[in-house]
Scaffold this motif. Sequence first.
Motif, PDB file in Angstrom:
ATOM      1  N   UNK A 116       0.815  -1.211   0.000  1.00  0.00           N
ATOM      2  CA  UNK A 116       0.000   0.000   0.000  1.00  0.00           C
ATOM      3  C   UNK A 116       0.847   1.259   0.000  1.00  0.00           C
ATOM      4  N   UNK A 117       2.011   1.203   0.624  1.00  0.00           N
ATOM      5  CA  UNK A 117       2.854   2.402   0.735  1.00  0.00           C
ATOM      6  C   UNK A 117       3.740   2.605  -0.477  1.00  0.00           C
ATOM      7  N   UNK A 118       4.239   1.494  -1.077  1.00  0.00           N
ATOM      8  CA  UNK A 118       5.191   1.642  -2.175  1.00  0.00           C
ATOM      9  C   UNK A 118       5.335   0.343  -2.953  1.00  0.00           C
ATOM     10  N   UNK A 119       5.908   0.487  -4.159  1.00  0.00           N
ATOM     11  CA  UNK A 119       6.317  -0.638  -4.984  1.00  0.00           C
ATOM     12  C   UNK A 119       7.753  -0.393  -5.391  1.00  0.00           C
ATOM     13  N   UNK A 120       8.645  -1.378  -5.130  1.00  0.00           N
ATOM     14  CA  UNK A 120      10.067  -1.102  -5.311  1.00  0.00           C
ATOM     15  C   UNK A 120      10.849  -2.408  -5.407  1.00  0.00           C
ATOM     16  N   UNK A 121      11.942  -2.387  -6.184  1.00  0.00           N
ATOM     17  CA  UNK A 121      12.918  -3.475  -6.186  1.00  0.00           C
ATOM     18  C   UNK A 121      14.075  -3.086  -5.280  1.00  0.00           C
ATOM     19  N   UNK A 122      14.488  -4.014  -4.407  1.00  0.00           N
ATOM     20  CA  UNK A 122      15.638  -3.772  -3.548  1.00  0.00           C
ATOM     21  C   UNK A 122      16.634  -4.918  -3.704  1.00  0.00           C
ATOM     22  N   UNK A 123      17.823  -4.749  -3.139  1.00  0.00           N
ATOM     23  CA  UNK A 123      18.906  -5.703  -3.339  1.00  0.00           C
ATOM     24  C   UNK A 123      19.186  -6.578  -2.120  1.00  0.00           C
ATOM     25  N   UNK A 124      18.355  -6.474  -1.099  1.00  0.00           N
ATOM     26  CA  UNK A 124      18.613  -7.222   0.126  1.00  0.00           C
ATOM     27  C   UNK A 124      17.294  -7.724   0.702  1.00  0.00           C
ATOM     28  N   UNK A 125      17.383  -8.737   1.532  1.00  0.00           N
ATOM     29  CA  UNK A 125      16.198  -9.261   2.208  1.00  0.00           C
ATOM     30  C   UNK A 125      16.024  -8.543   3.539  1.00  0.00           C
ATOM     31  N   UNK A 126      14.958  -7.784   3.724  1.00  0.00           N
ATOM     32  CA  UNK A 126      14.762  -7.059   4.985  1.00  0.00           C
ATOM     33  C   UNK A 126      14.271  -7.987   6.091  1.00  0.00           C
ATOM     34  N   UNK A 127      14.264  -7.466   7.287  1.00  0.00           N
ATOM     35  CA  UNK A 127      13.646  -8.154   8.418  1.00  0.00           C
ATOM     36  C   UNK A 127      12.270  -7.525   8.643  1.00  0.00           C
ATOM     37  N   UNK A 128      11.213  -8.316   8.641  1.00  0.00           N
ATOM     38  CA  UNK A 128       9.870  -7.755   8.803  1.00  0.00           C
ATOM     39  C   UNK A 128       9.534  -7.499  10.264  1.00  0.00           C
ATOM     40  N   UNK A 129       8.537  -6.658  10.489  1.00  0.00           N
ATOM     41  CA  UNK A 129       8.123  -6.318  11.849  1.00  0.00           C
ATOM     42  C   UNK A 129       7.089  -7.306  12.376  1.00  0.00           C
ATOM     43  N   UNK A 130       7.419  -8.588  12.291  1.00  0.00           N
ATOM     44  CA  UNK A 130       6.572  -9.618  12.888  1.00  0.00           C
ATOM     45  C   UNK A 130       7.131 -10.089  14.226  1.00  0.00           C
ATOM     46  N   UNK A 131       8.373  -9.747  14.528  1.00  0.00           N
ATOM     47  CA  UNK A 131       8.984  -9.823  15.866  1.00  0.00           C
ATOM     48  C   UNK A 131       9.288 -11.223  16.386  1.00  0.00           C
ATOM     49  N   UNK A 132       8.689 -12.271  15.830  1.00  0.00           N
ATOM     50  CA  UNK A 132       8.978 -13.618  16.337  1.00  0.00           C
ATOM     51  C   UNK A 132      10.419 -14.013  16.062  1.00  0.00           C
ATOM     52  N   UNK A 133      11.003 -13.485  14.997  1.00  0.00           N
ATOM     53  CA  UNK A 133      12.367 -13.833  14.607  1.00  0.00           C
ATOM     54  C   UNK A 133      13.345 -12.912  15.325  1.00  0.00           C
ATOM     55  N   UNK A 134      14.164 -13.478  16.174  1.00  0.00           N
ATOM     56  CA  UNK A 134      15.059 -12.669  16.990  1.00  0.00           C
ATOM     57  C   UNK A 134      16.137 -11.955  16.170  1.00  0.00           C
ATOM     58  N   UNK A 135      16.170 -12.237  14.884  1.00  0.00           N
ATOM     59  CA  UNK A 135      17.075 -11.511  13.998  1.00  0.00           C
ATOM     60  C   UNK A 135      16.804 -10.009  14.037  1.00  0.00           C
ATOM     61  N   UNK A 136      15.601  -9.630  14.424  1.00  0.00           N
ATOM     62  CA  UNK A 136      15.259  -8.206  14.473  1.00  0.00           C
ATOM     63  C   UNK A 136      16.031  -7.457  15.559  1.00  0.00           C
TER      64      UNK A 136
END
Length: 221
Positions: A116-136
């Motif tokens: 809804x906010x944007x459409x874009x190609x990026x070069x890296x895999x982000x960490x999502x704000x779902x918080x279960x993954x301690x990688x955040x």
Amino acid sequence: MLKILLILLPILYCNNSAFSGEFNTDNLKFNVYRNDSKIGYHSLYFTKDQDSIKSKINIEFEVNFLGFTLYEYSHQNVELWIDNSLFELRTETDKNGENLSCNFRKINDDYQIDGSFRKKLIKYAPVPTSYWNKKIVANKSLTALNTQDCSDLEFTVSYLGQDLIYNSSLLADHYKLLGKESSGDDVDIDLWYDNKNKWVKMKFVKDGSEIDYILEQYDSK
């Protein structure tokens, strides 16, 4: 209009011994409270094989006052992680009548964001704000993918030490995330993970209301 911020959904200073890189995939259900009144739940269900993890997330909130519904929130999120990296994400959100979405997928060597906010190609895999993954909480700062609408959330992260939570029945590492959402609103989140990298608690304040996530098995309210 009553607003409740839920950032879903989805990277900081931490003591390295607290995060081995292994993700905890225990199924979770949080009861969610606003100013000590229960408003709903946040559940996570995981399936995994040798190289991938799939998470299904469902969030339902309803805030009532004197028999009237003041605020409703519904969020569904499906994530696919391969080799400890986000490969695909699909979300739908109804935020008090406002429909939002976030879709993400790896395409060859790039990553497609379409929300809804944007459409874009990026070069890296982000960490999502779902918080279960301690990688955040793995670095002092991060740009996280807001799973509501695919906007960026800029965080700084601090490790605050260990706390005994749930009436001193569970020892957990405590982290603080500070930042801003795309609207400019401040974000102030406390997260806790146990010694198995399991997400066990969250708390934040928005519009003067304290939102508290309590694991169902520890909820005595």
